[in-house]
Design a protein around this motif. Structure first.
Motif, PDB file in Angstrom:
ATOM      1  N   LYS A  31      -2.486  -1.038 -11.635  1.00 28.28           N
ATOM      2  CA  LYS A  31      -1.362  -0.531 -10.884  1.00 28.28           C
ATOM      3  C   LYS A  31      -1.836  -0.134  -9.506  1.00 28.28           C
ATOM      4  N   PRO A  32      -1.405  -0.825  -8.497  1.00 26.75           N
ATOM      5  CA  PRO A  32      -1.879  -0.419  -7.187  1.00 26.75           C
ATOM      6  C   PRO A  32      -1.111   0.758  -6.655  1.00 26.75           C
ATOM      7  N   ALA A  33      -1.776   1.621  -5.916  1.00 22.42           N
ATOM      8  CA  ALA A  33      -1.061   2.614  -5.135  1.00 22.42           C
ATOM      9  C   ALA A  33      -0.583   1.894  -3.887  1.00 22.42           C
ATOM     10  N   LEU A  34       0.722   1.803  -3.694  1.00 24.77           N
ATOM     11  CA  LEU A  34       1.250   1.130  -2.525  1.00 24.77           C
ATOM     12  C   LEU A  34       0.810   1.873  -1.271  1.00 24.77           C
ATOM     13  N   ALA A  35       0.828   1.164  -0.145  1.00 22.25           N
ATOM     14  CA  ALA A  35       0.279   1.697   1.107  1.00 22.25           C
ATOM     15  C   ALA A  35       0.778   3.112   1.365  1.00 22.25           C
ATOM     16  N   GLU A  36      -0.176   4.012   1.581  1.00 23.42           N
ATOM     17  CA  GLU A  36       0.151   5.425   1.756  1.00 23.42           C
ATOM     18  C   GLU A  36       0.362   5.741   3.234  1.00 23.42           C
ATOM     19  N   PHE A  37       1.438   6.485   3.533  1.00 26.62           N
ATOM     20  CA  PHE A  37       1.739   6.935   4.898  1.00 26.62           C
ATOM     21  C   PHE A  37       1.814   5.766   5.881  1.00 26.62           C
ATOM     22  N   GLU A  38       2.471   4.692   5.473  1.00 28.29           N
ATOM     23  CA  GLU A  38       2.626   3.538   6.354  1.00 28.29           C
ATOM     24  C   GLU A  38       4.071   3.394   6.803  1.00 28.29           C
ATOM     25  N   ILE A  39       4.270   3.203   8.102  1.00 27.06           N
ATOM     26  CA  ILE A  39       5.577   2.854   8.644  1.00 27.06           C
ATOM     27  C   ILE A  39       5.460   1.444   9.216  1.00 27.06           C
ATOM     28  N   VAL A  57      -6.625  12.017   4.189  1.00 30.67           N
ATOM     29  CA  VAL A  57      -7.404  12.963   3.385  1.00 30.67           C
ATOM     30  C   VAL A  57      -6.465  14.083   2.964  1.00 30.67           C
ATOM     31  N   HIS A  58      -6.429  14.374   1.669  1.00 29.48           N
ATOM     32  CA  HIS A  58      -5.479  15.347   1.128  1.00 29.48           C
ATOM     33  C   HIS A  58      -6.154  16.689   0.876  1.00 29.48           C
ATOM     34  N   LEU A  95      -4.382  12.069  -5.159  1.00 27.00           N
ATOM     35  CA  LEU A  95      -5.522  11.525  -4.433  1.00 27.00           C
ATOM     36  C   LEU A  95      -6.243  12.593  -3.621  1.00 27.00           C
ATOM     37  N   ARG A  96      -7.557  12.445  -3.518  1.00 29.21           N
ATOM     38  CA  ARG A  96      -8.329  13.211  -2.552  1.00 29.21           C
ATOM     39  C   ARG A  96      -8.289  12.517  -1.191  1.00 29.21           C
ATOM     40  N   GLN A  97      -8.400  11.171  -1.198  1.00 29.26           N
ATOM     41  CA  GLN A  97      -8.400  10.397   0.032  1.00 29.26           C
ATOM     42  C   GLN A  97      -7.965   8.968  -0.254  1.00 29.26           C
ATOM     43  N   SER A  98      -7.541   8.264   0.796  1.00 29.57           N
ATOM     44  CA  SER A  98      -7.174   6.850   0.679  1.00 29.57           C
ATOM     45  C   SER A  98      -7.467   6.158   1.999  1.00 29.57           C
ATOM     46  N   THR A 116      -3.595  -6.774   2.331  1.00 33.35           N
ATOM     47  CA  THR A 116      -4.080  -5.398   2.433  1.00 33.35           C
ATOM     48  C   THR A 116      -5.046  -5.080   1.309  1.00 33.35           C
ATOM     49  N   LEU A 117      -6.187  -4.546   1.675  1.00 33.83           N
ATOM     50  CA  LEU A 117      -7.154  -4.052   0.701  1.00 33.83           C
ATOM     51  C   LEU A 117      -7.015  -2.543   0.645  1.00 33.83           C
ATOM     52  N   GLY A 118      -6.563  -2.019  -0.501  1.00 35.75           N
ATOM     53  CA  GLY A 118      -6.352  -0.582  -0.658  1.00 35.75           C
ATOM     54  C   GLY A 118      -7.507   0.070  -1.405  1.00 35.75           C
ATOM     55  N   THR A 119      -8.009   1.174  -0.868  1.00 36.15           N
ATOM     56  CA  THR A 119      -9.063   1.944  -1.539  1.00 36.15           C
ATOM     57  C   THR A 119      -8.655   3.406  -1.587  1.00 36.15           C
ATOM     58  N   ASP A 120      -9.075   4.115  -2.625  1.00 39.08           N
ATOM     59  CA  ASP A 120      -8.741   5.537  -2.720  1.00 39.08           C
ATOM     60  C   ASP A 120      -9.673   6.253  -3.677  1.00 39.08           C
ATOM     61  N   GLU A 121      -9.503   7.572  -3.731  1.00 40.19           N
ATOM     62  CA  GLU A 121     -10.274   8.412  -4.648  1.00 40.19           C
ATOM     63  C   GLU A 121      -9.328   9.381  -5.333  1.00 40.19           C
ATOM     64  N   PRO A 122      -8.867   9.064  -6.553  1.00 40.63           N
ATOM     65  CA  PRO A 122      -8.047  10.015  -7.317  1.00 40.63           C
ATOM     66  C   PRO A 122      -8.919  11.190  -7.778  1.00 40.63           C
ATOM     67  N   ILE A 123      -8.289  12.301  -8.163  1.00 37.95           N
ATOM     68  CA  ILE A 123      -9.069  13.463  -8.611  1.00 37.95           C
ATOM     69  C   ILE A 123      -9.761  13.192  -9.939  1.00 37.95           C
TER      70      ILE A 123
END
Length: 306
Positions: A31-39, A57-58, A95-98, A116-123
């Protein structure tokens, strides 16, 4: 010399697109996290390549969960002495960061593709690749840059998740833009759905983002952005269990004010040189409006068009 530069530029574009596609196929899993904070903006230009980086960064993990090395999984106490509840099996970890890396290419004057290549760090997990998304966008109504009016496009994408036991996702919806004087309003609204063997949501999801940007000086703008997501419209729950955030953003678009002044006039039979490069940057802060959203997030974006 001009032919050499043009050929080199074209080869570079093809190489970049090919490399990204190969990387996407290598990472694609489920399940991808769709692009975060994108307009997204509706404009499309034939032959234009745009590379973009988006990061966030959260701070302040959503209420009832922890930011302490996965303590949320075990129901451990948090730093403040509160009891941390475990995540439900079907609940997406905050997420901590994406960090997203995107490349777009205008195939025609109305149609473009992006990867788009999505990367992140969930808690609850280590930093890593979360998704590879392929998206198509078609411009239905064009607005001349610098003039007032409306613009409209439609986008649809498919996201390949890369973490086990997660579903792929599709998303689709309109991109709307309205400009009047120094003010530009951009609205994104998308429906999303999970596909594959690991589907968890019973219905479609919904996410939105809007931006009001006001030019305050040459190359500089300030604005407000708001983002939100409902993971399952069939079980949307109360407002406080959804994700919504809002905050200010500063925009910087460096460029040459002289435009075409001073450029040599070329004969019609002379091949033009490589396209002009354009840079844009923005940085902002998002403040969570619900218990299900991080308290705040620092977001940043940079893009290069050529």
């Amino acid at each position: 010399m001009r032919n050499f530069l043009l050929t080199t530029s074209s080869l570079a574009r093809v190489a970049a697109l090919t490399g990204f596609a190969i990387g996407g196929m290598a990472f694609a899993g489920a399940k991808p996290a769709l692009a975060e904070f994108e307009i997204q903006e509706p404009s499309v230009e034939k032959g234009e390549v745009e590379t973009e980086y988006r990061g966030a960064v959260h701070f302040g993990i959503k209420k009832g969960e922890d930011d302490n090395n996965g303590a949320a999984e075990n129901g451990d106490d948090d730093d403040d002495g509160g009891v941390i509840g475990a995540l439900d099996d079907d609940e997406e970890a905050p997420l901590r960061q994406s960090h997203d890396f995107e490349i777009e290419y205008g195939i025609t004057e109305r149609f473009k593709l992006s990867a788009t290549l999505g990367t992140d760090e969930p808690i609850t997990d280590a930093y890593g690749v979360s998704s590879v998304e392929i998206e198509a966008q078609y411009e239905l109504m064009e607005r001349v840059d610098g003039e007032d009016g409306w613009a409209l496009a439609f986008a649809a994408g498919y996201g390949f998740a890369t973490r086990s036991d997660e579903a792929d996702e599709i998303e689709f919806g309109p991109i709307i833009e309205y400009a009047t004087g120094p003010l530009i309003l951009t609205i994104n609204t998308y429906l999303s759905g999970q596909v594959g063997d690991n589907v968890e949501a019973d219905g479609l999801g919904f996410q939105y983002g809007w931006r009001a940007e006001y030019e305050v000086a040459e190359h500089w703008g300030v604005g407000v952005e708001m983002f939100g997501e409902v993971e399952d419209l069939s079980h949307s729950g109360p407002w406080n269990e959804q994700e919504h955030s809002i905050g200010p953003t500063v925009f910087w678009k460096p460029g040459d004010d002289d435009g075409d002044e001073g450029e040599l006039e070329l004969d019609d039979d002379v091949v033009a040189g490589p396209p002009e490069m354009e840079l844009s940057f923005n940085v902002g802060v998002q403040f969570g409006l619900t218990d299900n959203t991080s308290d705040s997030a620092l977001k940043f974006q940079g893009s290069l068009e050529f």
